[in-house]
Write an enzyme that holds these catalytic residues in place. Structure first.
Site, mmCIF file in Angstrom:
data_model
loop_
_atom_site.group_PDB
_atom_site.id
_atom_site.type_symbol
_atom_site.label_atom_id
_atom_site.label_comp_id
_atom_site.label_asym_id
_atom_site.label_seq_id
_atom_site.Cartn_x
_atom_site.Cartn_y
_atom_site.Cartn_z
ATOM 1 N N ASP A 1 33.151 68.985 37.123
ATOM 2 C CA ASP A 1 33.253 67.672 36.498
ATOM 3 C C ASP A 1 31.888 67.327 35.927
ATOM 4 O O ASP A 1 30.881 67.981 36.240
ATOM 5 C CB ASP A 1 33.697 66.626 37.524
ATOM 6 C CG ASP A 1 33.885 65.237 36.913
ATOM 7 O OD1 ASP A 1 34.436 65.154 35.806
ATOM 8 O OD2 ASP A 1 33.466 64.244 37.529
ATOM 9 N N SER A 2 31.848 66.267 35.126
ATOM 10 C CA SER A 2 30.572 65.833 34.560
ATOM 11 C C SER A 2 29.664 65.211 35.609
ATOM 12 O O SER A 2 28.468 65.057 35.366
ATOM 13 C CB SER A 2 30.823 64.814 33.441
ATOM 14 O OG SER A 2 31.530 63.699 33.940
ATOM 15 N N CYS B 1 38.025 66.800 35.226
ATOM 16 C CA CYS B 1 37.352 65.895 34.294
ATOM 17 C C CYS B 1 38.305 65.646 33.142
ATOM 18 O O CYS B 1 38.673 66.585 32.423
ATOM 19 C CB CYS B 1 36.058 66.542 33.788
ATOM 20 S SG CYS B 1 35.198 65.615 32.503
ATOM 21 N N GLU C 1 30.589 54.286 40.439
ATOM 22 C CA GLU C 1 29.412 54.967 40.990
ATOM 23 C C GLU C 1 28.427 53.994 41.616
ATOM 24 O O GLU C 1 27.595 54.389 42.449
ATOM 25 C CB GLU C 1 28.759 55.825 39.909
ATOM 26 C CG GLU C 1 29.675 56.953 39.455
ATOM 27 C CD GLU C 1 28.963 58.050 38.692
ATOM 28 O OE1 GLU C 1 27.769 57.895 38.372
ATOM 29 O OE2 GLU C 1 29.621 59.078 38.412
#
Length: 274
Positions: A10-11, A73, A152
């Protein structure tokens, strides 16, 4: 049986929701996870840049002798060409195809909402698949760029009331149009979004089914491994994590995504070498 690890990338952190689902469904499997934390986010990049990053991420996982690759992602899954994926030496699964098929299965009124990063929505990848799967489908798509930084930063389901209030305001801003379109199914087209699932569900109402791409992709991967005889024979699988920036912030935030499935060792790598 095949004891090679499953590769997931994933990024950044969002793909850890995919790892959590894999750990739940396939506890005997080893997992190699790469989070491209040095180049996050992918969602605002050009298609050419996303493709370059995806190729490097895949090359790194192949260097670890993985038996399959899951692109956890939505942005990459919307951009990486199917023809190129088919040429890889191991099976490849993106979250877009799995989530679209689940949405097509559960919708009753053929009105489906899609939320994701700007790149995912711009690619119209969900729209193209859904139009093949659901004749006459009505799609309402909306980019939600603030959801990733909110997640996040810990502004998620079950956080303190003040943080939830801020997130709920953003949800209302983004999703009012989608709710008013009368959708009965909403694809959470980014693997960060399941951490907002309760608040999104509350806003959309009980008549709307939320499709979690990480959950559906993990289910498809489980079935694929069984069909191809690739399940592992370990007593208990292990997870190893790699990142492209310093591991500190990754380690501090990973438990938010992994839940009860605690992380393993985290190592920084130079992704530009791949």
């Amino acid at each position: 049986m095949d004891n090679r690890p499953i590769g997931v990338f994933d990024s950044g952190l969002g793909g850890l929701t995919g790892v959590r689902e894999l750990r739940k469904r396939l506890p005997h499997e080893d997992i190699i996870y790469f989070g491209d934390t040095g180049r996050v986010p992918y969602g605002s990049r050009s298609p050419e840049t996303i493709l370059q990053y995806a190729r490097q991420d895949v090359a790194f996982l192949l260097s670890k002798n993985v038996k399959c690759i899951m692109a956890a992602c939505g942005t990459v899954s919307s951009t990486y060409p199917a023809a190129e994926a088919a040429q890889l030496p191991v099976p490849y699964l993106g979250v877009v195809d799995a989530a679209a098929r689940e949405a097509a299965f559960v919708t009753r009124n053929r009105r489906i909402g899609v939320i994701g990063t700007a790149a995912t929505i711009r690619s119209r990848s969900y729209e193209k698949l859904l139009r093949q799967l659901v004749p006459g489908v009505e799609i309402t798509a909306r980019p939600c760029p603030l959801f990733v930084p909110l997640v996040e930063a810990g502004y998620v389901d079950h956080s303190e009331a003040g943080k939830q209030q801020i997130t709920k305001l953003v949800i209302a801003q983004y999703l009012t149009e989608v709710r008013e379109a009368g959708v009965d199914t909403l694809i959470l087209g980014c693997t960060h979004y399941p951490l907002l699932k309760s608040m999104i569900g509350e806003f959309m109402g009980p008549g709307v089914t939320l499709v979690d791409p990480a959950m559906t992709a993990a289910h498809h991967l489980e079935r694929m491994l069984a069909e191809r005889g690739l399940r592992a024979s370990h007593e208990s699988g292990q997870a190893h994590f790699y990142v492209s920036d310093v591991p500190d912030s990754f380690v501090q935030t990973a438990d938010l995504f992994l839940g009860e499935y605690k992380g393993g060792p985290v190592e920084q790598i130079a992704i530009d070498k791949y």
